[in-house]
Design a protein around this motif. Structure first.
Motif, PDB file in Angstrom:
ATOM      1  N   ILE A   1      41.888   4.012 -36.272  1.00 58.60           N
ATOM      2  CA  ILE A   1      40.676   3.698 -37.029  1.00 58.60           C
ATOM      3  C   ILE A   1      40.938   3.867 -38.530  1.00 58.60           C
ATOM      4  N   THR A   2      40.346   2.993 -39.309  1.00 50.98           N
ATOM      5  CA  THR A   2      40.552   3.043 -40.760  1.00 50.98           C
ATOM      6  C   THR A   2      39.248   3.389 -41.472  1.00 50.98           C
ATOM      7  N   MET A   3      38.264   3.736 -40.668  1.00 49.11           N
ATOM      8  CA  MET A   3      37.007   4.207 -41.230  1.00 49.11           C
ATOM      9  C   MET A   3      36.520   5.315 -40.305  1.00 49.11           C
ATOM     10  N   THR A   4      36.299   6.469 -40.895  1.00 54.94           N
ATOM     11  CA  THR A   4      35.941   7.659 -40.128  1.00 54.94           C
ATOM     12  C   THR A   4      34.718   7.445 -39.239  1.00 54.94           C
ATOM     13  N   PHE A   5      34.791   7.943 -38.004  1.00 57.97           N
ATOM     14  CA  PHE A   5      33.622   7.933 -37.111  1.00 57.97           C
ATOM     15  C   PHE A   5      32.896   9.271 -37.286  1.00 57.97           C
ATOM     16  N   PRO A   6      31.656   9.232 -37.737  1.00 53.89           N
ATOM     17  CA  PRO A   6      30.925  10.497 -37.871  1.00 53.89           C
ATOM     18  C   PRO A   6      30.464  11.000 -36.506  1.00 53.89           C
ATOM     19  N   ARG A   7      30.183  12.295 -36.443  1.00 55.28           N
ATOM     20  CA  ARG A   7      29.521  12.798 -35.226  1.00 55.28           C
ATOM     21  C   ARG A   7      28.071  12.341 -35.224  1.00 55.28           C
ATOM     22  N   ALA A   8      27.488  12.367 -36.419  1.00 58.32           N
ATOM     23  CA  ALA A   8      26.098  11.932 -36.563  1.00 58.32           C
ATOM     24  C   ALA A   8      25.955  11.344 -37.957  1.00 58.32           C
ATOM     25  N   LEU A   9      24.964  10.492 -38.099  1.00 58.68           N
ATOM     26  CA  LEU A   9      24.780   9.803 -39.377  1.00 58.68           C
ATOM     27  C   LEU A   9      24.597  10.769 -40.553  1.00 58.68           C
ATOM     28  N   GLY A  10      24.007  11.941 -40.258  1.00 59.89           N
ATOM     29  CA  GLY A  10      23.753  12.920 -41.312  1.00 59.89           C
ATOM     30  C   GLY A  10      25.010  13.385 -42.029  1.00 59.89           C
ATOM     31  N   GLN A  11      26.166  13.157 -41.447  1.00 55.95           N
ATOM     32  CA  GLN A  11      27.428  13.539 -42.113  1.00 55.95           C
ATOM     33  C   GLN A  11      27.862  12.510 -43.155  1.00 55.95           C
ATOM     34  N   CYS A  12      27.231  11.349 -43.146  1.00 60.35           N
ATOM     35  CA  CYS A  12      27.688  10.254 -44.009  1.00 60.35           C
ATOM     36  C   CYS A  12      27.182  10.409 -45.428  1.00 60.35           C
ATOM     37  N   PRO A  13      27.948   9.996 -46.442  1.00 60.90           N
ATOM     38  CA  PRO A  13      29.278   9.423 -46.327  1.00 60.90           C
ATOM     39  C   PRO A  13      30.325  10.461 -45.926  1.00 60.90           C
ATOM     40  N   ILE A  14      31.198  10.039 -45.033  1.00 61.01           N
ATOM     41  CA  ILE A  14      32.253  10.938 -44.549  1.00 61.01           C
ATOM     42  C   ILE A  14      33.562  10.160 -44.562  1.00 61.01           C
ATOM     43  N   TYR A  15      34.602  10.737 -45.134  1.00 61.62           N
ATOM     44  CA  TYR A  15      35.887  10.048 -45.254  1.00 61.62           C
ATOM     45  C   TYR A  15      36.975  11.109 -45.379  1.00 61.62           C
ATOM     46  N   TYR A  16      38.187  10.718 -45.032  1.00 62.23           N
ATOM     47  CA  TYR A  16      39.231  11.740 -44.909  1.00 62.23           C
ATOM     48  C   TYR A  16      39.741  12.243 -46.258  1.00 62.23           C
ATOM     49  N   ASN A  17      39.750  11.358 -47.264  1.00 68.32           N
ATOM     50  CA  ASN A  17      40.395  11.736 -48.529  1.00 68.32           C
ATOM     51  C   ASN A  17      39.393  12.353 -49.506  1.00 68.32           C
ATOM     52  N   HIS A  18      38.771  13.419 -49.045  1.00 66.45           N
ATOM     53  CA  HIS A  18      37.766  14.089 -49.856  1.00 66.45           C
ATOM     54  C   HIS A  18      38.380  15.296 -50.576  1.00 66.45           C
ATOM     55  N   TYR A  19      37.646  15.852 -51.517  1.00 67.99           N
ATOM     56  CA  TYR A  19      38.128  17.033 -52.238  1.00 67.99           C
ATOM     57  C   TYR A  19      37.878  18.295 -51.409  1.00 67.99           C
ATOM     58  N   THR A  20      38.480  19.368 -51.853  1.00 66.12           N
ATOM     59  CA  THR A  20      38.399  20.614 -51.085  1.00 66.12           C
ATOM     60  C   THR A  20      37.079  21.352 -51.268  1.00 66.12           C
ATOM     61  N   THR A  21      36.513  21.275 -52.462  1.00 62.22           N
ATOM     62  CA  THR A  21      35.374  22.075 -52.944  1.00 62.22           C
ATOM     63  C   THR A  21      35.843  23.515 -53.226  1.00 62.22           C
ATOM     64  N   GLY A  22      35.003  24.250 -53.937  1.00 65.93           N
ATOM     65  CA  GLY A  22      35.333  25.646 -54.257  1.00 65.93           C
ATOM     66  C   GLY A  22      35.009  26.584 -53.109  1.00 65.93           C
ATOM     67  N   ARG A  23      34.245  26.063 -52.139  1.00 63.69           N
ATOM     68  CA  ARG A  23      33.876  26.928 -51.005  1.00 63.69           C
ATOM     69  C   ARG A  23      34.054  26.204 -49.675  1.00 63.69           C
ATOM     70  N   PRO A  24      35.280  25.838 -49.396  1.00 68.78           N
ATOM     71  CA  PRO A  24      35.475  25.099 -48.143  1.00 68.78           C
ATOM     72  C   PRO A  24      35.223  25.983 -46.914  1.00 68.78           C
ATOM     73  N   LYS A  25      34.796  25.349 -45.866  1.00 74.30           N
ATOM     74  CA  LYS A  25      34.691  26.076 -44.598  1.00 74.30           C
ATOM     75  C   LYS A  25      36.112  26.135 -44.030  1.00 74.30           C
ATOM     76  N   LYS A  26      36.539  27.292 -43.544  1.00 74.06           N
ATOM     77  CA  LYS A  26      37.959  27.437 -43.170  1.00 74.06           C
ATOM     78  C   LYS A  26      38.380  26.457 -42.077  1.00 74.06           C
ATOM     79  N   GLU A  27      37.634  26.494 -40.985  1.00 77.19           N
ATOM     80  CA  GLU A  27      37.951  25.567 -39.892  1.00 77.19           C
ATOM     81  C   GLU A  27      36.887  24.487 -39.899  1.00 77.19           C
ATOM     82  N   GLU A  28      37.283  23.324 -40.333  1.00 79.65           N
ATOM     83  CA  GLU A  28      36.284  22.271 -40.484  1.00 79.65           C
ATOM     84  C   GLU A  28      35.569  21.908 -39.188  1.00 79.65           C
TER      85      GLU A  28
END
Ligand code: NOJ
Length: 677
Positions: free
Chosen positions: A549-576
């Motif tokens: 797949i070349t476009m991420t499949f969300p678990r639910a629409l509420g996660q959108c926009p969702i894509y793999y090449n995102h930034y880390t943020t200053g407070r990432p959740k350890k296990e995504e």
């Protein structure tokens, strides 16, 4: 620019030059009743198309068929005073009469040759029908599956988009021979970033994001020599793209050196008034011309006001001349100044369209593009099976092309039912199960389907979307499978556990629930003319899935926009993908951050092992890839990088190279990459 076209230009009056920048529908020129009707009330009604200008118009759009093209062009030439042939353009997006899988699917093959070859074949069919230009490739980067037009794109990664753009342009244009057509890359720029995935909606982003993610694929098309470019409907940074000097003049023309034809999108010049960017048609014409748009598609601000603007000194005749020259140059390049009918050929067209060679490519393309999303071991099914129940609203239909089906016809398309019968004969029995409409609640066909399922060894369940639920103007605020389809699946599972789901859709759907219940899911996307045969081959092991797949499949629409090449943020959740909510980290209360299926994901019937990864100082990378399973298969080796301590932040992961390798069972190979970009 050749001497010849300079001379043509010198003989044109100012009015004629201005009219040459106008685009109307090709049907305008048909000698049938419908065409005369269309001049007044049809799509052309937004164009002030009077008798004086109609036969001076330079280009036209849409109309499939060699005979109709000959009729339109000859009528045009008969009535035109200057007799500069009309250049006919068409949306040949993923095939002409033979339809290949939608572009989002082809991108998932990670096969540059496939993208090139299907474009080449589509160009051949289209050129024989008299088309000179296709409004493709569409290379808009996409991150929101609500947008219906994701089906035309190659997904969310700028590098892959650029590779597909290049391959597609090369396929259409080749060496601009008689079987080639000119490509028109679109929609410049960032149309894929429309807010909420709603078509034509606002786009707003930083210049950095624009340049790093959204622009590279258009640039790749320009570097590959694309002849035309279409501006987008949307605004960028508060300015509609067609009148956006920063985009068209500064970046496209001055920075990238593009000197091909720029065309507006459909009615977009006049729409600047609705945007609020222009007060009236005259100002709209002024803004578009100043930005550098050559052809006005389906509104007539140029035709009505450019002369006045020149007389007032707001724009110059030289600006108009430049635009006309670019169009004439393309006409010369395509050979239509000498051969107005170019490659059109009624007989040859019939022989080439849907030829065995084209059908074969369509089938292989669909096999290569399909993505195996889940397999608990049930796939591939055995051809020795005694009976197969084929169920579902997408099982017995040829409407599996996807939007932009051009000259393709459902009755010429292999449905899954036909495909399975071709493979297994009358072991296959069919029941519809439910309706396809997304709001259908009708369960009246359930009993018949369950009865069939109960009496069969296994069930192939074809679920998903109608082909027109994606594409232009088909955005959705809900990207789940319809409830009735889930209910059907649940009822069938009660009587037969051997169920495989073949999924048909023009976008990633939010199918977490399907993933939980279905034993296997094969995403066929919208596979095109040979979709049914491809589906049968994949399900029964005559073809091995290798698409990703070349476009991420969300678990639910509420996660959108969702894509793999995102930034880390200053407070990432350890296990995504940890279900647990961790307060004051960047996460959702009710859902993991990770998607259902990430970019680059796709299973196979075999398995691969990577080893001995090495990188030398020059950035050359080598690794060993082994097929550790029992079947031959293809693997898409994807190379991602992460930059350490950059001054300006980079995403966690970026695709920088890929290679697709075919390996027999037990065999291995060395894959090398040069990391120099
Ligand atoms: C509008 C679409 O946005 C564009 O992609 C297409 O090429 C034109 N219509 C012409 O059909």
């Amino acid at each position: 620019m050749s001497k010849r076209i300079q001379e043509i230009l010198a003989n044109m009056s100012l009015k004629q030059k201005i009219y040459h920048l106008q685009q109307v529908t090709t049907a305008t020129y048909l000698t049938t009743k419908e065409s005369r009707f269309e001049i007044i009330t049809g799509p052309n009604s937004a164009v002030k198309l009077d008798k004086e200008m109609v036969f001076d118009v330079g280009t036209s759009l849409n109309l499939v068929g060699a005979e109709t093209m000959i009729d339109a062009e000859s009528n045009y030439l008969k009535n035109s005073k200057y007799k500069i042939p009309l250049m006919i353009m068409q949306d040949v997006i993923h095939g002409h009469r033979t339809l290949y899988p939608i572009n989002l699917a082809v991108a998932g093959s990670f096969d540059r040759d496939l993208a090139k070859e299907v474009a080449q074949m589509a160009a051949k069919e289209a050129s024989l029908d008299g088309m000179s230009v296709t409004f493709a490739p569409m290379v808009d980067l996409v991150r929101d599956p609500r947008w219906g037009r994701v089906m035309e794109s190659s997904g969310e990664d700028p590098y892959l988009n650029g590779e597909m753009a290049k391959a597609t342009v090369e396929g259409y244009q080749g060496d601009m021979g008689p079987y080639n057509i000119a490509a028109c890359v679109k929609h410049f720029a960032a149309y894929g970033a429309a807010e909420a995935g709603r078509d034509y909606n606002t786009v707003d982003m930083s210049e950095r994001t624009l340049r790093e993610y959204y622009l590279p694929a258009y640039k790749a098309a320009v570097d590959a020599g694309v002849k035309m470019l279409m501006t987008a409907f949307n605004i960028v940074d508060g300015v509609p793209c067609v009148g956006n000097e920063h985009l068209v003049k500064d970046i496209l023309r001055d920075e990238w050196g593009f000197d091909g034809v720029v065309i507006s999108d459909y009615g977009a010049v006049e729409e600047m008034i609705v945007h609020g960017a222009a007060e009236n048609k005259k100002e709209a014409a002024y803004l578009a011309m100043k930005a550098g748009c050559d052809i006005e598609m389906m509104s007539s601000c140029y035709a009505e006001y450019l002369e006045e603007l020149i007389n007032e000194g707001k724009i110059t005749e030289e600006m108009v001349d430049k635009s006309v020259l670019r169009i004439l140059d393309l006409k010369e390049d395509l050979g239509i100044l000498d051969k107005p009918y170019r490659s059109v050929n009624v007989e040859e067209s019939k022989a080439v369209q849907l030829s065995p060679e084209h059908r074969e490519k369509a089938r292989r393309g669909a096999e290569e593009s399909a993505v195996l999303l889940k397999n608990d071991g049930i796939l591939p099914l055995s051809k020795n099976v005694s009976s197969v129940a084929l169920i579902g609203p997408l099982a017995n239909t040829g409407e599996i092309h996807g939007s932009w089906h051009c000259g393709g016809k459902a009755e010429e398309t292999i449905s899954v039912y036909e495909g399975l019968k071709n493979l297994l004969g009358d072991k296959v029995k069919y029941a519809q199960g439910c309706q396809i409409e997304y709001d259908s609640c009708d369960t009246s066909l359930f009993d018949e389907a369950c009865e069939l399922a109960k009496n069969s060894e296994c069930v192939v369940l074809c679920l998903g979307d109608h082909q027109e639920y994606s594409g232009e103007g088909n955005c959705r605020a809900n990207i789940e499978l319809p409830e009735v389809q889930y209910k059907l699946l649940d009822r069938i599972l009660e009587v037969n556990k051997n169920v495989v789901v073949a999924l048909f859709a023009g976008r990633p759907l939010a199918i977490q629930r399907l993933d939980k219940t279905a034993p296997a899911i094969l995403d066929m996307w919208m596979p095109g003319t040979e979709g049914g045969n491809a589906c049968a081959n994949l399900l029964f092991g005559d073809a091995i899935p290798s698409g990703k797949i070349t476009m991420t499949f969300p678990r639910a629409l509420g996660q959108c926009p969702i894509y793999y090449n995102h930034y880390t943020t200053g407070r990432p959740k350890k296990e995504e993908d940890d279900e647990k909510f961790v307060r004051f980290t960047s996460c959702f209360l009710d859902m993991p951050n990770s998607p259902l299926y990430p970019f680059g994901y796709g299973l196979s019937y075999t398995s691969f092992e990577y080893s001995k990864l090495k990188m030398d100082k020059a950035g050359n990378i080598r690794l060993n890839v082994k097929n550790t399973g029992k079947r031959s298969g293809c693997e898409v080796v994807q190379l991602y990088v992460q930059e350490n301590n950059p001054t300006v932040l980079r995403p966690k992961k970026e695709l920088k190279a890929f290679k697709k390798v075919h390996l027999e069972a037990g065999k291995s190979t060395t894959v090398t990459f040069e990391l120099n970009h």
